[in-house]
Design an enzyme around this catalytic site. Sequence first.
Site, mmCIF file in Angstrom:
data_model
loop_
_atom_site.group_PDB
_atom_site.id
_atom_site.type_symbol
_atom_site.label_atom_id
_atom_site.label_comp_id
_atom_site.label_asym_id
_atom_site.label_seq_id
_atom_site.Cartn_x
_atom_site.Cartn_y
_atom_site.Cartn_z
ATOM 1 N N ASP A 199 93.474 -57.940 3.859
ATOM 2 C CA ASP A 199 92.554 -58.612 2.937
ATOM 3 C C ASP A 199 91.188 -57.957 2.996
ATOM 4 O O ASP A 199 90.592 -57.884 4.071
ATOM 5 C CB ASP A 199 92.474 -60.091 3.370
ATOM 6 C CG ASP A 199 91.590 -60.946 2.488
ATOM 7 O OD1 ASP A 199 91.167 -60.487 1.413
ATOM 8 O OD2 ASP A 199 91.341 -62.105 2.890
ATOM 9 N N HIS A 240 93.175 -69.254 3.411
ATOM 10 C CA HIS A 240 92.485 -68.453 4.428
ATOM 11 C C HIS A 240 91.218 -69.206 4.833
ATOM 12 O O HIS A 240 90.251 -69.261 4.086
ATOM 13 C CB HIS A 240 92.161 -67.079 3.799
ATOM 14 C CG HIS A 240 91.392 -66.157 4.677
ATOM 15 N ND1 HIS A 240 90.814 -64.991 4.190
ATOM 16 C CD2 HIS A 240 91.110 -66.186 6.006
ATOM 17 C CE1 HIS A 240 90.205 -64.360 5.187
ATOM 18 N NE2 HIS A 240 90.361 -65.071 6.290
ATOM 19 N N MET A 277 85.351 -71.136 2.833
ATOM 20 C CA MET A 277 84.198 -70.713 3.654
ATOM 21 C C MET A 277 83.255 -71.880 3.858
ATOM 22 O O MET A 277 83.005 -72.651 2.927
ATOM 23 C CB MET A 277 83.463 -69.574 2.940
ATOM 24 C CG MET A 277 84.361 -68.394 2.603
ATOM 25 S SD MET A 277 83.406 -67.037 1.926
ATOM 26 C CE MET A 277 84.740 -65.902 1.479
ATOM 27 N N HIS A 282 95.953 -66.573 -3.022
ATOM 28 C CA HIS A 282 95.145 -66.555 -1.798
ATOM 29 C C HIS A 282 93.854 -67.328 -2.057
ATOM 30 O O HIS A 282 93.106 -67.020 -2.993
ATOM 31 C CB HIS A 282 94.854 -65.098 -1.435
ATOM 32 C CG HIS A 282 94.085 -64.897 -0.176
ATOM 33 N ND1 HIS A 282 94.677 -64.866 1.063
ATOM 34 C CD2 HIS A 282 92.749 -64.707 0.041
ATOM 35 C CE1 HIS A 282 93.758 -64.649 1.991
ATOM 36 N NE2 HIS A 282 92.574 -64.560 1.394
ATOM 37 N N SER A 326 93.237 -63.022 -4.870
ATOM 38 C CA SER A 326 92.222 -63.877 -4.245
ATOM 39 C C SER A 326 91.389 -64.520 -5.346
ATOM 40 O O SER A 326 90.607 -63.854 -6.034
ATOM 41 C CB SER A 326 91.319 -63.042 -3.334
ATOM 42 O OG SER A 326 90.179 -63.814 -2.996
ATOM 43 N N MET A 353 91.810 -58.168 8.640
ATOM 44 C CA MET A 353 90.725 -58.074 7.656
ATOM 45 C C MET A 353 90.237 -56.632 7.557
ATOM 46 O O MET A 353 89.954 -55.993 8.580
ATOM 47 C CB MET A 353 89.549 -58.973 8.063
ATOM 48 C CG MET A 353 89.812 -60.464 8.014
ATOM 49 S SD MET A 353 90.231 -61.110 6.378
ATOM 50 C CE MET A 353 88.770 -60.675 5.409
ATOM 51 N N MET A 383 87.996 -69.554 6.601
ATOM 52 C CA MET A 383 86.878 -68.863 7.263
ATOM 53 C C MET A 383 85.868 -69.938 7.643
ATOM 54 O O MET A 383 84.783 -70.050 7.063
ATOM 55 C CB MET A 383 86.287 -67.815 6.320
ATOM 56 C CG MET A 383 87.161 -66.571 6.227
ATOM 57 S SD MET A 383 86.843 -65.606 4.752
ATOM 58 C CE MET A 383 87.856 -66.516 3.586
ATOM 59 N N ASP A 394 90.299 -68.675 -0.504
ATOM 60 C CA ASP A 394 89.327 -68.398 0.556
ATOM 61 C C ASP A 394 88.406 -69.586 0.770
ATOM 62 O O ASP A 394 87.601 -69.923 -0.100
ATOM 63 C CB ASP A 394 88.496 -67.164 0.167
ATOM 64 C CG ASP A 394 89.321 -65.899 0.223
ATOM 65 O OD1 ASP A 394 89.822 -65.579 1.309
ATOM 66 O OD2 ASP A 394 89.481 -65.249 -0.831
HETATM 67 C C1 DX5 Z 1 86.723 -61.994 1.955
HETATM 68 C C2 DX5 Z 1 87.918 -62.759 1.486
HETATM 69 C C3 DX5 Z 1 88.798 -61.996 0.591
HETATM 70 C C4 DX5 Z 1 88.139 -61.525 -0.687
HETATM 71 C C5 DX5 Z 1 88.907 -60.342 -1.172
HETATM 72 O O1 DX5 Z 1 86.115 -62.675 2.987
HETATM 73 O O2 DX5 Z 1 88.694 -63.197 2.583
HETATM 74 O O3 DX5 Z 1 90.006 -62.695 0.305
HETATM 75 O O4 DX5 Z 1 88.089 -62.489 -1.694
HETATM 76 O O5 DX5 Z 1 88.226 -59.801 -2.246
HETATM 77 P P1 DX5 Z 1 88.215 -58.231 -2.515
HETATM 78 O O6 DX5 Z 1 89.618 -57.817 -2.786
HETATM 79 O O7 DX5 Z 1 87.319 -58.126 -3.717
HETATM 80 O O8 DX5 Z 1 87.627 -57.581 -1.297
HETATM 81 ZN ZN ZN Z 2 90.710 -63.969 2.159
#
Ligand code: DX5
Ligand code: ZN
Length: 222
Positions: free
Chosen positions: A173, A64, A35, A31, A6, A135, A66, A33
């Site tokens: 994740d 991903h 947001m 991956h 990630s 999650m 969010m 993320d």
């Molecule tokens: C959290 C993200 C994850 C995060 C994982 O909302 O979706 O992908 O970056 O990071 P770790 O492995 O540090 O929990």
């Molecule tokens: Zn993620």
Amino acid sequence: MILAPSLLAAPLADLGKAAQDMEEAGATWLHLDIMDGHFVPNLTFGPGTVRDLKGKVQAFLDVHLMVEDPAFWIEPFAQAGADLLTIHIEADRHPQRTLAAIRKRGLQAGLALSPATHESVLEYLWDDVDLILLMTVNPGFAGQAFLPPVLEKIRRVKAQAEARGWRGYIQVDGGVDERTGPLCAEAGAGVLVAGQAIFGHPDPKAAFRNLLRRLKGADDRG
Ligand code: DX5
Ligand code: ZN
């Protein structure tokens, strides 16, 4: 067994280098993320960053989302070069429509469930998903603690997938490290995401390789 680093946990001003380092270490997925400050209380990066990364690496780009109203973002991320788009069921009133639109655009479609969402929501969506993301933290930040109750959910989803002959990916994740990752692999996850466990290490490439080795060992036992 796939380990997807990630990049949220990497130095954000140096994402290209982090992505290339992970590829050199053997990562075949990255991956990403996304947001929006509404679905989760944090902001990260958008389609422009994904497009720039696409030009630097060959890896499969696992995006991903969010975000609220994820359907709006299908086209921008498709144009940016995403290979898979995962939406949150909690963020979409019409998830089947959005999943079908992702596939129609030529991408793989993923559905994420936050820790408190029961897997029964999958009942009418199995045929629409290539990946199910369970999650193991509340989405929003890297570096949070793994939530053990989700292990049972992984086992139940794996059992349902096998009973139905569903052949997609089960992804986990959040808080995945050398202790929790093998538990997820044994429970049935085939794609593990890790942020802090890789980029919080002084040598992220070595951390990636060591974690993947541990996960493969657990997978053989699972
Ligand atoms: C959290 C993200 C994850 C995060 C994982 O909302 O979706 O992908 O970056 O990071 P770790 O492995 O540090 O929990
Ligand atoms: Zn993620």
